[in-house]
Design a protein around this motif. Structure first.
Motif, short mmCIF file in Angstrom:
data_model
loop_
_atom_site.label_atom_id
_atom_site.label_comp_id
_atom_site.label_asym_id
_atom_site.label_seq_id
_atom_site.Cartn_x
_atom_site.Cartn_y
_atom_site.Cartn_z
N GLU A 1 7.91 28.95 -8.83
CA GLU A 1 9.26 29.54 -8.75
C GLU A 1 10.09 28.86 -7.67
O GLU A 1 11.27 28.58 -7.85
CB GLU A 1 9.17 31.02 -8.42
CG GLU A 1 8.94 31.92 -9.59
CD GLU A 1 8.88 33.37 -9.13
OE1 GLU A 1 9.91 34.04 -9.21
OE2 GLU A 1 7.82 33.80 -8.66
N ASN B 1 16.31 23.51 -10.24
CA ASN B 1 17.31 23.99 -11.21
C ASN B 1 18.54 24.56 -10.54
O ASN B 1 19.52 24.85 -11.21
CB ASN B 1 16.71 25.07 -12.12
CG ASN B 1 15.52 24.58 -12.89
OD1 ASN B 1 15.20 23.41 -12.87
ND2 ASN B 1 14.87 25.49 -13.59
N MET B 2 18.48 24.77 -9.22
CA MET B 2 19.57 25.43 -8.49
C MET B 2 19.90 26.78 -9.12
O MET B 2 21.05 27.18 -9.25
CB MET B 2 20.81 24.53 -8.42
CG MET B 2 20.67 23.36 -7.46
SD MET B 2 20.42 23.86 -5.73
CE MET B 2 22.07 24.34 -5.25
N ARG B 3 18.85 27.48 -9.53
CA ARG B 3 19.00 28.82 -10.06
C ARG B 3 18.04 29.76 -9.34
O ARG B 3 16.93 29.35 -8.99
CB ARG B 3 18.70 28.88 -11.57
CG ARG B 3 19.76 28.23 -12.43
CD ARG B 3 19.54 28.49 -13.90
NE ARG B 3 20.64 27.96 -14.70
CZ ARG B 3 21.80 28.60 -14.88
NH1 ARG B 3 21.98 29.79 -14.37
NH2 ARG B 3 22.75 28.05 -15.61
N ARG C 1 15.25 32.04 -8.49
CA ARG C 1 13.89 32.08 -9.02
C ARG C 1 13.69 31.08 -10.16
O ARG C 1 12.84 31.24 -11.02
CB ARG C 1 13.52 33.51 -9.47
CG ARG C 1 13.58 34.48 -8.29
CD ARG C 1 13.03 35.83 -8.61
NE ARG C 1 11.58 35.82 -8.46
CZ ARG C 1 10.86 36.86 -8.07
NH1 ARG C 1 11.45 38.00 -7.77
NH2 ARG C 1 9.56 36.79 -7.98
N GLY C 2 14.53 30.07 -10.17
CA GLY C 2 14.38 28.98 -11.12
C GLY C 2 15.06 29.21 -12.45
O GLY C 2 15.34 28.27 -13.18
N ILE C 3 15.36 30.49 -12.78
CA ILE C 3 15.89 30.77 -14.12
C ILE C 3 17.08 31.72 -14.10
O ILE C 3 17.67 31.98 -15.13
CB ILE C 3 14.80 31.37 -15.04
CG1 ILE C 3 14.20 32.64 -14.43
CG2 ILE C 3 13.69 30.38 -15.30
CD1 ILE C 3 13.17 33.32 -15.31
N ARG D 1 20.62 33.49 -11.78
CA ARG D 1 22.00 33.11 -11.46
C ARG D 1 22.00 31.79 -10.69
O ARG D 1 21.00 31.43 -10.06
CB ARG D 1 22.65 34.20 -10.61
CG ARG D 1 22.02 34.35 -9.25
CD ARG D 1 22.88 35.15 -8.30
NE ARG D 1 22.20 35.40 -7.05
CZ ARG D 1 22.06 34.53 -6.07
NH1 ARG D 1 22.54 33.31 -6.20
NH2 ARG D 1 21.42 34.86 -4.95
N LEU E 1 22.48 29.21 -7.73
CA LEU E 1 22.54 29.29 -6.27
C LEU E 1 23.98 28.99 -5.85
O LEU E 1 24.72 28.31 -6.55
CB LEU E 1 21.60 28.29 -5.62
CG LEU E 1 20.11 28.41 -5.95
CD1 LEU E 1 19.28 27.55 -4.99
CD2 LEU E 1 19.62 29.85 -5.88
N PRO F 1 29.56 34.38 -12.44
CA PRO F 1 28.28 33.66 -12.45
C PRO F 1 27.20 34.32 -11.60
O PRO F 1 26.01 34.19 -11.90
CB PRO F 1 28.65 32.28 -11.90
CG PRO F 1 30.10 32.13 -12.20
CD PRO F 1 30.68 33.50 -12.11
N PRO G 1 22.17 35.07 -17.47
CA PRO G 1 22.81 34.19 -16.50
C PRO G 1 23.24 32.85 -17.07
O PRO G 1 23.95 32.11 -16.41
CB PRO G 1 21.73 34.00 -15.43
CG PRO G 1 20.45 34.20 -16.15
CD PRO G 1 20.73 35.20 -17.24
#
Lengths: 185, 319
Positions: free
Chosen positions: A127, A134-136, A138-140, A142, A144, B276, B282
């Motif tokens: 994660e 992924n710059m999200r 937890r990886g998946i 919203r 960052l 967002p 998301p």
């Protein structure tokens, strides 16, 4: 002849045990190396610049060592983005350097300590790596938010990111529940 | 001028704000591209030179619960290698033979993209999407990072083609790579009307949320499991009910679903937002699904009424 055979078997056994012993010890050594490299990376790329609250000292502001990498302090309550109005200024930071206000709203830096409830305690290595890649969340989840730079996930190797994760598991846990981001005005 | 359309629930994001956000969210280059066909015509979906005619062995299908994709008209197909079958011995996790291919087409007035999944080796899947040419004769492999704003789903709202990493965010998070072809998605609707209503709501959550919010993927530690199981049939023991109704959010004040109060329920709030930082899902959508939102609101209101009709007949027998 029998003696020679016994000696050969004994030597083979010693050799095997040496080889196996070496192989078993490798992961431990590698883990130590990984933590050391992670520490080097965290200190060098400046994670504490935003993920540790800054305080004023005799030589000027500096990250608070007692709250190392524990994110935006929960007791510093921020309820709305700063109204910047017209002009050249586009964003603002709290004095702690842990809250950032801009056109996206307000972002609060995350608690990176291994505290199980408020930090990265329950995050897996996968994660953590996926979050930076992924710059999200937890990886998946919203995206960052600024000012988190994307270049770490773009340029660091998997081994680098796993080393950072390994080091972050070793720092003292700090219980600090960082608020969720605030929307723009 | 707003880049993202304002609706009655979400404030607009200004161009500057979005630019800053996107600058910070620039995806890392995905892993080295697998050996993917350069054109959709090479994937075996349609007959050579004729995109209007499916190739032999390609079968259309439609899931019972549909993922909202900003109003895109969607069509789906599957092809199994000749002489093979899906292993359905575990109804919650079908196993597809190596060589299985699936396609999903997204259209706004004209075809925009077709996504492609292929089971290339045991446990290894390829994900790709193809952008249709203006003349509609073929589609070309999309860039690995996806394409933002390839079209508008409605006036002022961009439609984005996802990158490969975003494909994996949904197709690699616990429910397996194939999401729309499963026992739940191909099953019949319950005959009992109130149950069917609850099942429709839970099915909506299954199709739109459970690919991440389940008990097997990276978010399992949240304890929010919106996966619908074949045996659920709207029963009060459904994981979506036991892990959402009246359950406090893990972070921050609030409750996942407050029975009877849609607007106070985090699930509804997140669905109603396209900020967002707040929106759910998301990714893959820039527009609120008004009908989906109303479906969930109606379900939340019904749960608040403790409607006896929502209790499955099999459980109320003997009372």
């Amino acid at each position: 002849m029998r003696l020679l055979l016994v000696c050969l078997i004994a030597l083979l056994g010693i050799g095997l045990s040496l080889v196996l012993g070496e192989a078993e010890s490798e992961p431990g050594v590698a883990a130590q190396d990984r933590v050391a490299r992670g520490r080097y990376l965290v200190k060098s790329i400046g994670c504490a610049d935003c993920h540790s609250p800054w305080v004023m000292g005799p030589n000027g502001p500096h990250p608070d060592p007692d709250r190392d990498l524990s994110g935006h302090p929960a007791d510093l309550v921020i309820e709305a983005p700063l109204a910047l109005g017209e002009g050249p200024w586009g964003l603002a930071a709290s004095r702690t350097m842990t809250a950032w206000s801009g056109p996206w709203g307000v972002s609060f830096t995350r608690n990176l300590t291994p505290d199980p409830e408020t930090g990265l305690g329950e995050w897996s290595e996968d994660e953590f790596v996926a979050t930076l890649r992924n710059m999200r969340h937890r990886g998946i989840g919203r995206p960052l938010l600024p000012p988190m730079p994307p270049m770490y996930g773009q340029n660091l190797t998997d081994e680098d990111l796993k080393s950072i994760y390994a080091y972050l598991r070793t720092i003292p846990p700090v219980k600090n529940r960082v608020p969720t981001p605030l929307p723009p005005r | 001028m707003p880049l993202v359309a304002r609706n009655r629930r979400t404030p607009a994001i200004t161009l500057g704000g979005l630019a800053l956000l996107l600058a910070a969210c620039g995806n890392a280059p995905p892993p080295a591209a697998p050996d993917l066909p350069a054109r959709l015509s090479e994937t075996g979906l349609f007959e050579p030179g004729n995109p209007e005619r499916l190739a032999a062995g390609v079968t259309p299908y439609a899931p019972r619960h549909v993922l909202w994709s900003d109003g895109a008209a969607k069509r789906r197909w599957i092809r199994l290698p000749a002489g093979t079958a899906i292993d359905t011995s575990d109804p919650e996790r079908w196993r597809f033979p190596v060589g299985t291919r699936l396609w999903k087409e997204f259209a706004f007035e004209r075809r925009v993209e077709t996504r492609f999944l292929e089971h290339v080796a045991e446990g290894r899947w390829h994900f790709a999407t193809y952008l249709w040419r203006e003349d509609g004769k073929d589609a070309d492999l999309a860039p690995e990072a996806g394409v933002r704003g390839v079209r508008e789903s409605t006036a002022g709202v961009p439609y984005d083609v996802p990158g490969r990493r975003d494909c994996l965010a949904c197709h690699g998070s616990g429910l397996g790579p194939v999401l729309g072809y499963s026992s739940v998605q191909l099953s019949d609707t319950p005959e009992d009307a109130p149950l069917a209503r609850r099942q429709a709501a839970l099915g909506y959550l299954h199709a739109n949320c459970a690919h991440c919010h389940n008990d097997a993927g990276p978010l399992r530690t949240l304890g929010l499991d919106l996966r619908l199981r074949p045996a659920d049939a709207g029963a009060p023991t459904s994981a979506a009910l036991t892990t959402a109704l009246g359950v406090a959010l893990r972070q921050g004040p609030g409750t996942r679903v407050v029975p009877g109060e849609p607007a106070a329920s985090a699930v509804w709030q997140r669905m109603a937002s396209r900020l967002p930082t707040r929106q759910m899902p998301p990714l893959g959508t820039n527009r609120v699904h008004e009908r989906g939102l109303e479906l969930i609101a109606e379900w939340i209101r019904a749960e608040g009424r403790a409607d006896p009709a929502l209790t499955p007949p099999t459980l109320s027998k003997g009372k």
